[in-house]
Enzyme design. Structure first.
Site, short mmCIF file in Angstrom:
data_model
loop_
_atom_site.label_atom_id
_atom_site.label_comp_id
_atom_site.label_asym_id
_atom_site.label_seq_id
_atom_site.Cartn_x
_atom_site.Cartn_y
_atom_site.Cartn_z
CG HIS A 166 -2.54 -0.94 0.96
ND1 HIS A 166 -2.17 -2.34 0.73
CD2 HIS A 166 -3.33 -0.61 1.31
CE1 HIS A 166 -3.27 -2.55 0.49
NE2 HIS A 166 -3.89 -1.83 1.14
CB ALA A 209 -10.48 -2.70 6.20
CG HIS A 210 -7.37 -1.53 2.25
ND1 HIS A 210 -6.88 -1.74 1.33
CD2 HIS A 210 -8.75 -1.44 1.64
CE1 HIS A 210 -7.96 -2.52 0.79
NE2 HIS A 210 -8.46 -2.74 1.08
CB ALA A 211 -10.23 3.53 1.47
#
Length: 294
Positions: A166, A209-211
């Site tokens: 990432h 988690a991401h975003a």
């Protein structure tokens, strides 16, 4: 950079790009993306400067002002381009900026670049702060937390499945407090950032988690799991051991009861419970009826 600077790809038309994105979520200009089906054509927008597509879709792009890469497996080629640029160190972060008034445990580990820590922050024992983490002022991080870790994105790169590194950001704004043993992932790409707004409070053992985006004054109970690209509004209560599926939208002032599993959006002020979660009053009424029948 230009497509022609990358070896090993079939370039139909050269083009310039600076960012990466997935169709339907292209947040930055000059982005490269991929497409493998006609149904995603409406998601092509002005921010896309380069596209990876298959032969069948090539006619849709030949007259457009964008670079084109042709591939039998557009998604895989897209991630190979991303991984190549990442491996060459072209997606690095800027220098650290850490306030002199921050209190950081000597047992904490801070990345050598891409970290910003504001005034009066407190960082506990064994905290790991990875590249791309930005903390506002008065942020408190409990023991054993990991901030800015890679999220769970798996792609086939050069013939084998990999967890994709990432390169986005993990942003915690002023007065955020996180207790112990939590993990907050950064965004997959620049512009896909994880953002926790002011005054959010997070209990122990929470996975974000991401975003993910979390609005002001929201509170999250212990053991909650918030999947990627979820948007949570302001003044929301997320109970202990709640699980939110990916891309869920939770409205302002919503209430998600403990242990709920949320797979659909909920609106402002809505209260839900259960597995799968639905209206709390209806859930409790059906639960009481069931108990009375036993």
């Amino acid at each position: 950079m230009y497509l022609s600077e990358i070896s090993g790809i079939a370039i139909k038309k050269d083009g310039f790009f600076e960012n990466f994105g997935k169709l339907g979520r292209i947040y930055l200009e000059n982005s490269i993306s991929f497409i493998h089906s006609e149904k995603y054509l409406p998601d092509i927008d002005q921010n896309i400067s380069c596209i990876v597509c298959n032969e069948e879709l090539l006619p849709f792009f030949l007259d457009k002002d964008m670079g084109i890469v042709v591939s039998k497996e557009p998604k895989n080629t897209f991630y190979e381009i991303y991984y190549t640029i990442y491996s060459e160190g072209k997606l690095n972060y800027s220098e650290n900026k850490i306030s002199d008034s921050a209190t950081i445990s000597p047992k904490a580990t801070i990345a050598s670049s891409g970290v910003v820590i504001g005034d009066n922050c407190v960082i506990g024992d064994n905290v790991v702060i990875r590249e791309g983490t930005i903390l506002g002022n008065n942020v408190h991080i409990g023991n054993n937390c990991v901030l800015g870790s890679d999220g769970y994105e798996v792609a086939k790169i050069y013939g084998s499945s990999k967890i994709v590194p990432h390169t986005g950001f993990c942003i915690l704004k002023d007065n955020v407090e996180i207790l112990n043993n939590c993990c907050v992932c950064k965004g997959l790409f620049r512009g896909y950032d994880t953002i926790i707004e002011e005054n959010v409070k997070i209990d122990n053992i929470v996975q974000i988690a991401h975003a993910v985006k979390i609005g002001k004054n929201t509170e999250i109970g212990a053991g909650a799991v918030i999947s990627g690209n979820t948007i949570i509004g302001e003044n929301v209560w997320i109970g202990p051991n709640v699980t939110l599926s990916n891309k869920i939208k939770v409205g302002n002032n919503a209430f998600v009861s403990l242990g709920a599993v949320l797979i659909n959006d909920i609106s402002d002020g809505e209260r839900v419970a259960g597995n799968f979660a639905y209206d709390t009053k209806k859930f409790m009424k059906e639960f009481k009826m069931k108990k009375s029948e036993e």
